[in-house]
Design an enzyme around this catalytic site. Sequence first.
Site, PDB file in Angstrom:
ATOM      1  N   CYS A  40      46.389  31.936  44.279  1.00 48.27           N
ATOM      2  CA  CYS A  40      47.346  31.755  43.172  1.00 48.27           C
ATOM      3  C   CYS A  40      48.616  31.052  43.642  1.00 48.27           C
ATOM      4  O   CYS A  40      49.128  31.359  44.725  1.00 48.27           O
ATOM      5  CB  CYS A  40      47.797  33.106  42.628  1.00 48.27           C
ATOM      6  N   ASP A  97      44.077  43.661  40.018  1.00 45.54           N
ATOM      7  CA  ASP A  97      43.380  42.385  40.209  1.00 45.54           C
ATOM      8  C   ASP A  97      44.194  41.427  41.088  1.00 45.54           C
ATOM      9  O   ASP A  97      45.221  40.899  40.661  1.00 45.54           O
ATOM     10  CB  ASP A  97      43.132  41.749  38.824  1.00 45.54           C
ATOM     11  N   GLY A  98      43.687  41.217  42.311  1.00 44.94           N
ATOM     12  CA  GLY A  98      44.267  40.185  43.161  1.00 44.94           C
ATOM     13  C   GLY A  98      45.114  40.722  44.297  1.00 44.94           C
ATOM     14  O   GLY A  98      45.733  41.780  44.199  1.00 44.94           O
ATOM     15  N   MET A 110      41.074  29.530  39.440  1.00 46.74           N
ATOM     16  CA  MET A 110      40.526  28.999  38.192  1.00 46.74           C
ATOM     17  C   MET A 110      41.548  28.143  37.453  1.00 46.74           C
ATOM     18  O   MET A 110      41.226  27.506  36.461  1.00 46.74           O
ATOM     19  CB  MET A 110      40.011  30.144  37.306  1.00 46.74           C
TER      20      MET A 110
HETATM   21  P1  XMP Z   1      42.098  37.569  45.304  1.00 44.77           P
HETATM   22  O1  XMP Z   1      43.390  37.800  46.043  1.00 44.77           O
HETATM   23  O2  XMP Z   1      41.188  38.730  45.361  1.00 44.77           O
HETATM   24  O3  XMP Z   1      42.539  37.385  43.777  1.00 44.77           O
HETATM   25  O4  XMP Z   1      41.445  36.303  45.730  1.00 44.77           O
HETATM   26  C1  XMP Z   1      41.602  37.084  42.779  1.00 44.77           C
HETATM   27  C2  XMP Z   1      42.310  36.995  41.438  1.00 44.77           C
HETATM   28  O5  XMP Z   1      43.201  35.853  41.395  1.00 44.77           O
HETATM   29  C3  XMP Z   1      43.401  35.480  40.041  1.00 44.77           C
HETATM   30  N1  XMP Z   1      43.237  34.025  39.940  1.00 44.77           N
HETATM   31  C4  XMP Z   1      44.262  33.158  39.801  1.00 44.77           C
HETATM   32  N2  XMP Z   1      45.584  33.368  39.693  1.00 44.77           N
HETATM   33  N3  XMP Z   1      45.926  31.030  39.600  1.00 44.77           N
HETATM   34  C5  XMP Z   1      46.434  32.293  39.585  1.00 44.77           C
HETATM   35  O6  XMP Z   1      47.651  32.461  39.475  1.00 44.77           O
HETATM   36  C6  XMP Z   1      44.600  30.735  39.701  1.00 44.77           C
HETATM   37  O7  XMP Z   1      44.193  29.577  39.722  1.00 44.77           O
HETATM   38  C7  XMP Z   1      43.723  31.861  39.800  1.00 44.77           C
HETATM   39  N4  XMP Z   1      42.365  31.969  39.902  1.00 44.77           N
HETATM   40  C8  XMP Z   1      42.102  33.305  39.987  1.00 44.77           C
HETATM   41  C9  XMP Z   1      42.378  36.211  39.211  1.00 44.77           C
HETATM   42  O8  XMP Z   1      43.031  37.265  38.545  1.00 44.77           O
HETATM   43  C10 XMP Z   1      41.396  36.706  40.259  1.00 44.77           C
HETATM   44  O9  XMP Z   1      40.665  37.843  39.855  1.00 44.77           O
END
Ligand code: XMP
Length: 479
Positions: free
Chosen positions: A305, A338-339, A388
């Site tokens: 992100c 999440d994340g 994404m």
């Molecule tokens: P981790 O740290 O496990 O996080 O790789 C996965 C989560 O990241 C989010 N996600 C995004 N957030 N820009 C963002 O700000 C993006 O392009 C993006 N793609 C994914 C999403 O919530 C995922 O589950």
Amino acid sequence: MNGKIKVALTFDDVLLVPKKTEVASRREITLSTNLTRNIKLNIPLVSANMDTVTESEMAIALAREGGIGIIHRFMSVEDQVLEVRKVKRSESFIVEDPYTLTKDKTVGFAREFMKQKSVGGLLIVDVNNKLEGILSRRDILFADDELLVSQVMTKNSHIISVQKKISFEEARKILHEHRIEKLPIVNKNNEVKGLITSKDLRKFEKHPLALKDDKGRLMVGAAVGVKTEDFERANELVKAGTDVLVLDIAHGHSKQAIKVIKELKKKFPKIDLIAGNVATAQGTKDLIVAGADAVKVGVGPGSICITRIVAGTGVPQLSAIINCSKEAKRLGVPIIADGGVKNSGDLTKALAAGASSVMCGNLFAGTDEAPGITQLRNGTKYKVTRGMASFGATLGRTARENGTIKDDDFSDVVPEGVEAMVPYKGKAQDVIKQLTGGLRSGISYCGARNIKEMQKNAEFIRITAAGVRESKPHDVELV
Ligand code: XMP
């Protein structure tokens, strides 16, 4: 702006204070938890709905271990439905609606069909769905593509079948007694009603914690967006057997998301709906009041992100979890962190802070089950992952939706994610074992036997940069 600035922390800022434990062995610790109001997981892990993380293979791997995968939405409705179907068919010990073919097809056609559907055998039927034979991988192994299925299949007169649904033990006995691998279920008119395979029985035995629906099929979730056409997507996904829908937008605390939650709940009252992402108590409350059965928490913590850099917004993930979970608990709904989870220590902290389950992208992106090939760079194996909202993913979406990319589309993209490499990690099952092993240890250190007890006992202590340094291997040469 009222001049006050709140302080917020994330995983590396804190540690859990060790408490006296009654636990003699990690085996006494259970990891079951709620994903949503109505769905329970056997382990608190959810794989992220990202196109480099979760399609059917990952969802199958997660569900076999007791978690769940969320099939991403960055593909056509037909493809997403196919991915859901692959999970639902993967290992119920009775396949309710087995793939069939007529005997006038060629071996080449059957071979391709089996490959496409990822199955090792087909039931051969007539136009009225009456059983005529079985075609297994063995039958076609060395057969010419031009031969007809009727020439190589095992004919009905040699097939053992049953005329009603039978128990797991009965099925096991029949397969063993007759040394067969496939046991069709037919009605008294010999019409196909199901199939039991030895492969499914073996898988069933090997995964005692597998997350199953009431028909014994693995459970799976699928993501949808907020556009009008997403209702049709949701409809097809529900028809295909999706157990839980995830309404997934980057800024989930929005009027549009709230409207869509209400409509989705009205259209699909029996399907639990996860909504997100949010990072505040108010956001959590608004989505729950609209009808969400779980709320996904995280704005900007993900490994790929850059929202916080590009938009300057977000909440450090540990504080976001604490704030959101307090509100969600009051309303009786679980949250999914999440994340930003980098290891089992972060997983433990996220759950101790109040999350009921944890969604991971990065931790699974390097495994065999993640979509995409493994690449070799300077002798080390990697897989590619991407946000994404990254440049490539956003442009890909535009191309799919409009059928083409115009010059302006390139400059219109403001990426909020990056494309990156993650080290190759082997099987998802092994990663899950390490994560759940570490979590069990963390729960025991908190003097608890399960996630709920850990949440009650948890005491976080804030650490400094020196504390972070001390927590990692130091003053040694790593080998
Ligand atoms: P981790 O740290 O496990 O996080 O790789 C996965 C989560 O990241 C989010 N996600 C995004 N957030 N820009 C963002 O700000 C993006 O392009 C993006 N793609 C994914 C999403 O919530 C995922 O589950």
